[in-house]
Design a protein around this motif. Structure first.
Motif: not given
Length: 344
Positions: A171-172, A175, A211-212, A215
Motif C-alpha cells: 500500500k506504500d 498506484s 488496495l487490499a 488488490s
C-alpha cells in the motif's frame, strides 16, 4: 529581446583547450557557417552537420566532460554559428536580436520558461521506453514481487483496459506499476559465457484502483500478452538525461551480446545490449565504434583473421553494473550479435 541563451551548465573557458585547426579532419568539407535549430533536431544531428565525427563536438565547444554531465541547452530558434578565432574554430549561439554570445560555463538556468523544450542528444522517442524500465535484474529478482492472480471474467490473456487481481501489492509504493516477466540470461562471451545479468521482459503498465489483501488494478498499457503469474514492480520516475555524446577517454573492448526484438541483423535505430557497464567505466553519453571481425581463406586454405572492419557507432544511454544499453546511431554495414564495441 529574447531570453538570454544560457546554453550550457558549468562550462570552462573556450581558451582552455587546444585550438581546432582546419587540417585535422575534425570539420566536414561541406560544413555550413550557420544552422538554425528546428524542432526535431538533436545534438548528434547538429554536430554531424559540422563534424566528420559527431561525438567530437566537445573539442569545438570547449566542453569539459569531467565536470559537465548535461552541457547543452539549445532550443529551437537558436542559431549555431561556426567562427574562426585566433584560437581555432569555435561554435557560438546567436539569438533573434542578432546578439552573439560565446557559450561558456555558467551555474545558471534559462532565465525564462520556454514554450519549446531543449533539443535532446539523440531521438528521445527511440529510447524513451527503455529509460524507466528495470531491464536488468538479479537471478530470481522478481520472485518476491507482486503477481497477477487472474481477472474477474477468467481471461487467459489480459490487455489494455482489462481489470486484474494482484497478490502481494503493497500500500506504500504508489498506484502506478509496471508489469514484467522473467526473461533470458545475459552471458558474457569474453568470460566463458558467464551470466552477468537477467533481462526482464517488459509487458505493460497498471494502475491500482483498490488496495487490499487481493488488490485490483487496471491495465493501462500492454505491449505484449499479459498472463497469470506475471510480476509487478513500482513504476520509477523517468530517468532521461540529455548526456552529451562523447568518446570514452580510456580503451573499451566489449561486445554486443543481445538486441531488442530478437533480430539477427542490426542497423541504425536498433537497441543493443553490451557486455560492459558501470564497473568498466561506461557512462550515459559514451559513443562507441562497432567493429566486425572478418576471416578469409588463404591460398593454402587456412582461415586468416582480417583487420576488424568498422560498421557503425553506438550511443550508450543506460548503464547497469556489468551491462549497458546503446542506440545504434550509425551503420555502414549490417551489424551482428558478438560484434565488438571499442573506443572510437
Amino acid at each position: 529581446m529574447r531570453k538570454p541563451i544560457i546554453a550550457m551548465i558549468l562550462f570552462l573557458s573556450l581558451f582552455s583547450i587546444p585550438p581546432v585547426n582546419a587540417d585535422n579532419n575534425l570539420l566536414r568539407s561541406d560544413t555550413p557557417h550557420r544552422h538554425v535549430v528546428v524542432p526535431g533536431d538533436t545534438l548528434w544531428g547538429i554536430a554531424a552537420r559540422f563534424l566528420n565525427d559527431p561525438w567530437r563536438w566537445p573539442e569545438i565547444w570547449g566542453f569539459n566532460r569531467d565536470q559537465v554531465k548535461n552541457p547543452h541547452r539549445i532550443y529551437p530558434g537558436d542559431i549555431v554559428i561556426l567562427r574562426r578565432t585566433p584560437y581555432g574554430f569555435r561554435l557560438s549561439l546567436e539569438d533573434n536580436e542578432d546578439e552573439v554570445r560565446t557559450v561558456k560555463l555558467s551555474p545558471k538556468i534559462r532565465s525564462e520558461l520556454s514554450d519549446t523544450a531543449a533539443i535532446p542528444s539523440i531521438p528521445a522517442a527511440a529510447i524513451e521506453p527503455f529509460l524507466s524500465q528495470p531491464l536488468v535484474i538479479e537471478r530470481d529478482g522478481l520472485d518476491n514481487a507482486p503477481y497477477i492472480l487472474g481477472s474477474s471474467d477468467n481471461r487467459v490473456v489480459l490487455s489494455t483496459g482489462n481489470t486484474a487481481y494482484i497478490s502481494g501489492l503493497p500500500k506504500d509504493k504508489g498506484s502506478t506499476w509496471q508489469i514484467f516477466r522473467p526473461g533470458k540470461a545475459l552471458k558474457d562471451p569474453d568470460q566463458k559465457d558467464q551470466i552477468i545479468g537477467y533481462e526482464a521482459t517488459y509487458l505493460g503498465n497498471a494502475k491500482a484502483i483498490a488496495l487490499a489483501n487481493v488488490s485490483t488494478v487496471t491495465i493501462t498499457r500492454a505491449t505484449e500478452e499479459i498472463l497469470k503469474g506475471d510480476r509487478l514492480v513500482p513504476a520509477p520516475k523517468t530517468i532521461f538525461n540529455n548526456y552529451a555524446p562523447h568518446a570514452p577517454d580510456f580503451p573499451v573492448n566489449g561486445r554486443i551480446i543481445s538486441v531488442y526484438g530478437g533480430i539477427t541483423e542490426i542497423g541504425k535505430g536498433a537497441i543493443v545490449t553490451l557486455n560492459k557497464g558501470q564497473m568498466d567505466g561506461l557512462e550515459m553519453g559514451h559513443v562507441l565504434a562497432i567493429f566486425r571481425k572478418s576471416q578469409d581463406k588463404s591460398l593454402t586454405g587456412e582461415l586468416v583473421q582480417l583487420p576488424d572492419e568498422r560498421t557503425g557507432l553506438a550511443f550508450v544511454f543506460r548503464v547497469f553494473d556489468k551491462i549497458s544499453y546503446a542506440l545504434v546511431v550509425q551503420s555502414t554495414h549490417s551489424i551482428k550479435i558478438l560484434d565488438a564495441v571499442k573506443t572510437p
